[in-house]
Design a protein around this motif. Structure first.
Motif, PDB file in Angstrom:
ATOM      1  N   ALA A 160      14.863  53.310  26.110  1.00  0.00           N
ATOM      2  CA  ALA A 160      14.713  54.150  27.302  1.00  0.00           C
ATOM      3  C   ALA A 160      13.788  55.333  27.062  1.00  0.00           C
ATOM      4  O   ALA A 160      13.073  55.771  27.973  1.00  0.00           O
ATOM      5  N   GLU A 161      13.770  55.864  25.864  1.00  0.00           N
ATOM      6  CA  GLU A 161      12.914  57.005  25.539  1.00  0.00           C
ATOM      7  C   GLU A 161      11.642  56.532  24.862  1.00  0.00           C
ATOM      8  O   GLU A 161      11.678  55.640  24.001  1.00  0.00           O
ATOM      9  N   PRO A 162      10.488  57.101  25.227  1.00  0.00           N
ATOM     10  CA  PRO A 162       9.225  56.726  24.565  1.00  0.00           C
ATOM     11  C   PRO A 162       9.299  56.957  23.058  1.00  0.00           C
ATOM     12  O   PRO A 162       9.801  57.984  22.592  1.00  0.00           O
ATOM     13  N   GLN A 163       8.845  56.005  22.308  1.00  0.00           N
ATOM     14  CA  GLN A 163       8.893  56.086  20.855  1.00  0.00           C
ATOM     15  C   GLN A 163       7.842  57.059  20.322  1.00  0.00           C
ATOM     16  O   GLN A 163       6.733  57.155  20.871  1.00  0.00           O
ATOM     17  N   PRO A 164       8.179  57.807  19.263  1.00  0.00           N
ATOM     18  CA  PRO A 164       7.213  58.795  18.750  1.00  0.00           C
ATOM     19  C   PRO A 164       5.961  58.167  18.154  1.00  0.00           C
ATOM     20  O   PRO A 164       4.877  58.734  18.213  1.00  0.00           O
ATOM     21  N   ARG A 165       6.104  56.977  17.582  1.00  0.00           N
ATOM     22  CA  ARG A 165       4.961  56.326  16.953  1.00  0.00           C
ATOM     23  C   ARG A 165       4.192  55.518  17.990  1.00  0.00           C
ATOM     24  O   ARG A 165       4.787  54.844  18.825  1.00  0.00           O
ATOM     25  N   GLN A 166       2.869  55.615  17.942  1.00  0.00           N
ATOM     26  CA  GLN A 166       2.036  54.850  18.875  1.00  0.00           C
ATOM     27  C   GLN A 166       1.179  53.858  18.105  1.00  0.00           C
ATOM     28  O   GLN A 166       0.561  54.205  17.090  1.00  0.00           O
ATOM     29  N   ARG A 167       1.170  52.636  18.583  1.00  0.00           N
ATOM     30  CA  ARG A 167       0.359  51.585  17.955  1.00  0.00           C
ATOM     31  C   ARG A 167      -0.969  51.520  18.707  1.00  0.00           C
ATOM     32  O   ARG A 167      -1.031  51.043  19.840  1.00  0.00           O
ATOM     33  N   ASN A 168      -2.022  52.014  18.059  1.00  0.00           N
ATOM     34  CA  ASN A 168      -3.306  52.238  18.728  1.00  0.00           C
ATOM     35  C   ASN A 168      -4.101  50.972  19.014  1.00  0.00           C
ATOM     36  O   ASN A 168      -5.180  51.048  19.583  1.00  0.00           O
ATOM     37  N   LYS A 169      -3.598  49.828  18.623  1.00  0.00           N
ATOM     38  CA  LYS A 169      -4.303  48.580  18.893  1.00  0.00           C
ATOM     39  C   LYS A 169      -3.565  47.680  19.879  1.00  0.00           C
ATOM     40  O   LYS A 169      -4.103  46.674  20.309  1.00  0.00           O
ATOM     41  N   ARG A 170      -2.358  48.072  20.258  1.00  0.00           N
ATOM     42  CA  ARG A 170      -1.546  47.210  21.102  1.00  0.00           C
ATOM     43  C   ARG A 170      -1.677  47.576  22.570  1.00  0.00           C
ATOM     44  O   ARG A 170      -1.722  48.741  22.942  1.00  0.00           O
ATOM     45  N   VAL A 171      -1.702  46.518  23.402  1.00  0.00           N
ATOM     46  CA  VAL A 171      -1.781  46.680  24.850  1.00  0.00           C
ATOM     47  C   VAL A 171      -0.741  45.759  25.486  1.00  0.00           C
ATOM     48  O   VAL A 171      -0.714  44.562  25.193  1.00  0.00           O
ATOM     49  N   ASN A 172       0.117  46.328  26.326  1.00  0.00           N
ATOM     50  CA  ASN A 172       1.087  45.513  27.057  1.00  0.00           C
ATOM     51  C   ASN A 172       0.406  44.857  28.256  1.00  0.00           C
ATOM     52  O   ASN A 172      -0.336  45.512  28.985  1.00  0.00           O
ATOM     53  N   ILE A 173       0.687  43.577  28.465  1.00  0.00           N
ATOM     54  CA  ILE A 173       0.161  42.836  29.616  1.00  0.00           C
ATOM     55  C   ILE A 173       1.345  42.234  30.358  1.00  0.00           C
ATOM     56  O   ILE A 173       1.978  41.293  29.863  1.00  0.00           O
ATOM     57  N   LEU A 174       1.679  42.776  31.523  1.00  0.00           N
ATOM     58  CA  LEU A 174       2.748  42.222  32.349  1.00  0.00           C
ATOM     59  C   LEU A 174       2.113  41.342  33.416  1.00  0.00           C
ATOM     60  O   LEU A 174       1.244  41.796  34.166  1.00  0.00           O
ATOM     61  N   LEU A 175       2.564  40.092  33.501  1.00  0.00           N
ATOM     62  CA  LEU A 175       1.942  39.120  34.385  1.00  0.00           C
ATOM     63  C   LEU A 175       2.948  38.557  35.375  1.00  0.00           C
ATOM     64  O   LEU A 175       4.099  38.274  35.017  1.00  0.00           O
ATOM     65  N   SER A 176       2.515  38.372  36.617  1.00  0.00           N
ATOM     66  CA  SER A 176       3.375  37.796  37.637  1.00  0.00           C
ATOM     67  C   SER A 176       3.299  36.272  37.582  1.00  0.00           C
ATOM     68  O   SER A 176       2.535  35.688  36.804  1.00  0.00           O
TER      69      SER A 176
END
Length: 461
Positions: A160-176
């Motif tokens: 529920a809470e944004p994680q402190p670490r960020q993965r600078n190469k990852r992109v979420n793709i949500l598809l219908s």
């Protein structure tokens, strides 16, 4: 803005609507090592299995809690616990998706309580991830069930809470549901071409793309989005949501991540694909790969080549909201005229379609509208084949199910390459219906006088 006309008929004739559980099952097939468990009668899972086997021409893992008249009245929690215990012990799935139906919803089943009971009594299966989603048949359609499962995946498995670490190469793709396995493969290739790592949810291109996996038969989904990647979606540097039905899912992932969210209705117009590629360029800080630039040029050339055959053509549409949105915008961008439009159920995005009106109805309504307003093309699932044959117009199959053609389930429709191939398909259909002048007839051929005219000529001489 379109005017949405509600259906006043007491029943549907030749419906194009599919139930919510089918959408949830479809989305769960895009999860890694998943087993959809339908909480309902045996026929609920049997119908779904036939539905998807006809569409994908692949074995589909679906199980049922097998509710009967006694458990429907007296309570069916024990059915859920027994089914979960059997599946975990026999098939060792990575995750089980518990899906309600109209029967279990009307009976008042509490899926969360049954899951808690299973967790308390069967601690040996604590490694198996469990997900619940409510999808009553008597409300909504396949589109609602699909989006509901994506929303529950984010709600139950992404912190529920944004994680402190960020993965600078990852992109979420949500598809219908409107993206085919072929579309997903192209989207993945575009993201990876910029040096980024896509986390696609759900990923049907790895599970329902029609491939022979090495090894023996597996009772769970082959491929799909890993649970570990889902749990880390809040650490991605950005998110791309494709499909208007996923607007709530976009809001949920926005609250649980630190990256920006780009929401696109589809990738079936040049403008929308340009936004998609520009966002990837912005995230990666790299130049657009040459092969993507070349595909864009191929699309522009195809638009010129096909313009003569498609300009001003009328195209009728029947299907789910996301499918209608993509095809309406595509038609307008190519100079075509969309309409009449029939929607399976009333959805918020219908009012924004670039047509005068959208009718909530079935194929009987479409037949009446086509008799009043003839068209050149019809976009619908395979249920529209009989109507297309009767009206003598070409049918472009889109949506679910497609059971009368092989391989159409994975045909690319979106992205530069998908739009290009769709343009060629439509232009070829128009050429086949065109009455060409025979090759031996020259347009410069002179018209000679008939026999009566020849007699007048001789008489005057």
């Amino acid at each position: 803005m379109a005017t949405v006309i509600r259906n006043q008929k007491p029943l549907a004739t030749s419906p194009i609507k599919s139930g919510q559980p089918l959408g949830a099952i479809l989305a769960s097939l895009g999860l890694e090592h998943a087993m959809p468990l339908v909480h309902g009668a045996q026929g609920c899972s049997s119908f779904a299995k036939v539905f998807f086997i006809q569409h994908f021409r692949e074995p589909v893992p679906i199980q049922s809690t097998a509710m009967d008249p006694t458990t429907t009245v007296m309570g069916s929690d024990d059915n859920i616990v027994t089914a979960l215990t059997t599946l975990c012990g026999k098939h060792s799935p990575g995750m089980i998706v518990l899906i309600s139906t109209g029967l279990s919803e009307a009976q008042g089943a509490d899926l969360s309580r049954a899951i808690g009971q299973f967790r308390a009594t069967e601690t040996r299966f604590k490694s198996v991830a469990l997900l619940t989603v409510n999808t009553p048949d008597f409300y909504g359609s396949l589109e609602n069930g699909f989006s509901a499962l994506v929303e529950q995946v984010i709600t139950q498995w992404v912190p529920a809470e944004p994680q402190p670490r960020q993965r600078n190469k990852r992109v979420n793709i949500l598809l219908s549901h409107s993206t085919t396995p072929g579309d997903i493969e192209l989207i993945r290739a575009c993201v990876e071409a910029f040096g980024l790592q896509p986390v696609i949810l759900p990923d049907l291109s790895m599970s329902m793309d029609g491939h022979l996996a090495p090894g023996d038969f597996t009772p769970v989904s082959q491929g799909g989005t890993p649970l570990r990647s889902i749990e880390q979606m809040g650490q991605s540097m950005g998110t791309i949501v494709i499909g208007g039905s996923l607007s709530r899912a976009a809001s949920l992932i926005q609250q649980r991540s630190r990256g920006d969210v780009l929401a696109l209705p589809h990738l079936m117009t040049l403008a929308q694909v340009d936004k998609f590629i520009s966002y990837l360029h912005q995230l990666a800080g790299r130049d657009v790969p040459d092969w993507i630039t070349r595909q864009r040029g191929q699309l522009q050339d195809a638009m010129i080549d096909c313009h003569l055959w498609l300009q001003g053509r009328h195209i009728a549409l029947a299907g789910e909201s996301d499918v209608l949105s993509a095809w309406c915008d595509f038609a307008v961008s190519q100079g075509m005229v969309p309409g009449p439009v029939i929607a399976a159920t009333n959805q918020p995005g219908l009012a924004t379609l670039p047509v005068d009106q959208v009718k909530i109805g079935d194929l009987e309504d479409m037949a009446l509208m086509l008799e009043a307003s003839p068209v050149d093309l019809l976009v619908c699932n395979s249920h529209g084949a009989g109507l297309a044959n009767h009206m003598k117009i070409p049918l472009i199959r889109a949506g679910f199910p497609i059971y009368d053609q092989t391989g159409t389930f994975r045909r690319m429709r979106q992205g530069y390459a998908g739009i290009r191939d769709t343009l060629f398909e439509l232009a070829n259909l128009m050429q086949e219906r065109h009455h060409h002048t025979p090759v031996w007839r020259s347009p410069l051929k002179q018209q000679f006088a008939g026999p009566a005219d020849k007699e007048q000529v001789h008489a005057s001489c």
